[in-house]
Scaffold this motif. Sequence first.
Motif, PDB file in Angstrom:
ATOM      1  N   CYS A   1       0.844  -1.190   0.000  1.00 46.07           N
ATOM      2  CA  CYS A   1       0.000   0.000   0.000  1.00 46.07           C
ATOM      3  C   CYS A   1       0.883   1.245   0.000  1.00 46.07           C
ATOM      4  O   CYS A   1       1.766   1.395   0.849  1.00 46.07           O
TER       5      CYS A   1
ATOM      6  N   SER B   1       2.286  -1.858  -6.337  1.00 49.37           N
ATOM      7  CA  SER B   1       2.045  -0.721  -5.467  1.00 49.37           C
ATOM      8  C   SER B   1       0.666  -0.174  -5.757  1.00 49.37           C
ATOM      9  O   SER B   1       0.241  -0.097  -6.908  1.00 49.37           O
TER      10      SER B   1
ATOM     11  N   LEU C   1      -3.293   1.163  -3.442  1.00 52.62           N
ATOM     12  CA  LEU C   1      -3.976   1.410  -2.183  1.00 52.62           C
ATOM     13  C   LEU C   1      -4.650   0.132  -1.683  1.00 52.62           C
ATOM     14  O   LEU C   1      -5.370  -0.520  -2.436  1.00 52.62           O
ATOM     15  N   CYS C   2      -4.419  -0.181  -0.410  1.00 53.56           N
ATOM     16  CA  CYS C   2      -5.047  -1.352   0.198  1.00 53.56           C
ATOM     17  C   CYS C   2      -6.547  -1.087   0.382  1.00 53.56           C
ATOM     18  O   CYS C   2      -6.994   0.070   0.258  1.00 53.56           O
TER      19      CYS C   2
ATOM     20  N   CYS D   1      -7.267   1.778   2.958  1.00 57.60           N
ATOM     21  CA  CYS D   1      -6.927   3.124   2.498  1.00 57.60           C
ATOM     22  C   CYS D   1      -7.830   3.593   1.361  1.00 57.60           C
ATOM     23  O   CYS D   1      -8.031   4.793   1.207  1.00 57.60           O
ATOM     24  N   ARG D   2      -8.353   2.676   0.599  1.00 65.67           N
ATOM     25  CA  ARG D   2      -9.281   3.060  -0.483  1.00 65.67           C
ATOM     26  C   ARG D   2     -10.568   3.641   0.099  1.00 65.67           C
ATOM     27  O   ARG D   2     -11.242   4.433  -0.553  1.00 65.67           O
TER      28      ARG D   2
END
Length: 165
Positions: free
Chosen positions: A121, A156, A158-159, A162-163
């Motif tokens: 992430c 790479s 966004l996990c 985090c999304r």
Amino acid sequence: MDGATVVDGAAAAGGVTADGERLAGTDAAFAVQRCREKLREHGARCTAPRIQVMGVLADHVGHLTVGEIHQLLVEAGGRLNISTVYRTVEKLTGLGIVHAVPGRGGEASYGLAGDHHHAVCSRCGAIEEIPGPQLARILAAAVKATAYRVESLIFSGLCPTCRLV
């Protein structure tokens, strides 16, 4: 500190195979033996710090920084100083037993080497392992396109957490 103590306590939830793969539910003696076999395969001595670090990594799902490895060892009653943990991780990485994944701020996280790749992430630094066979075609295409000997892939993005932010 007895090297087997940390490994025994840590390995109860999972050991490592000779290929560095995690084995859920393995007994501690089996996990210790596999760690020793892996070191011997690489011509390395089975020192207490190496067995202890491998035990922590075998028990932990995911990746840890040197500081986190040190903290877990200390919490388990270990007496290794952080510089010993750092040197041990570097040696195990050089042997191909452990691999490093670059993290946010330049601090690497370490895990047992095996047939897997990583998604990292870009916001929080979370690392997820992706089984190697799921990426076999992509890896073959990367090798063909670049003529590189590709050893690992790091994605790479966004996990899921985090999304949502």
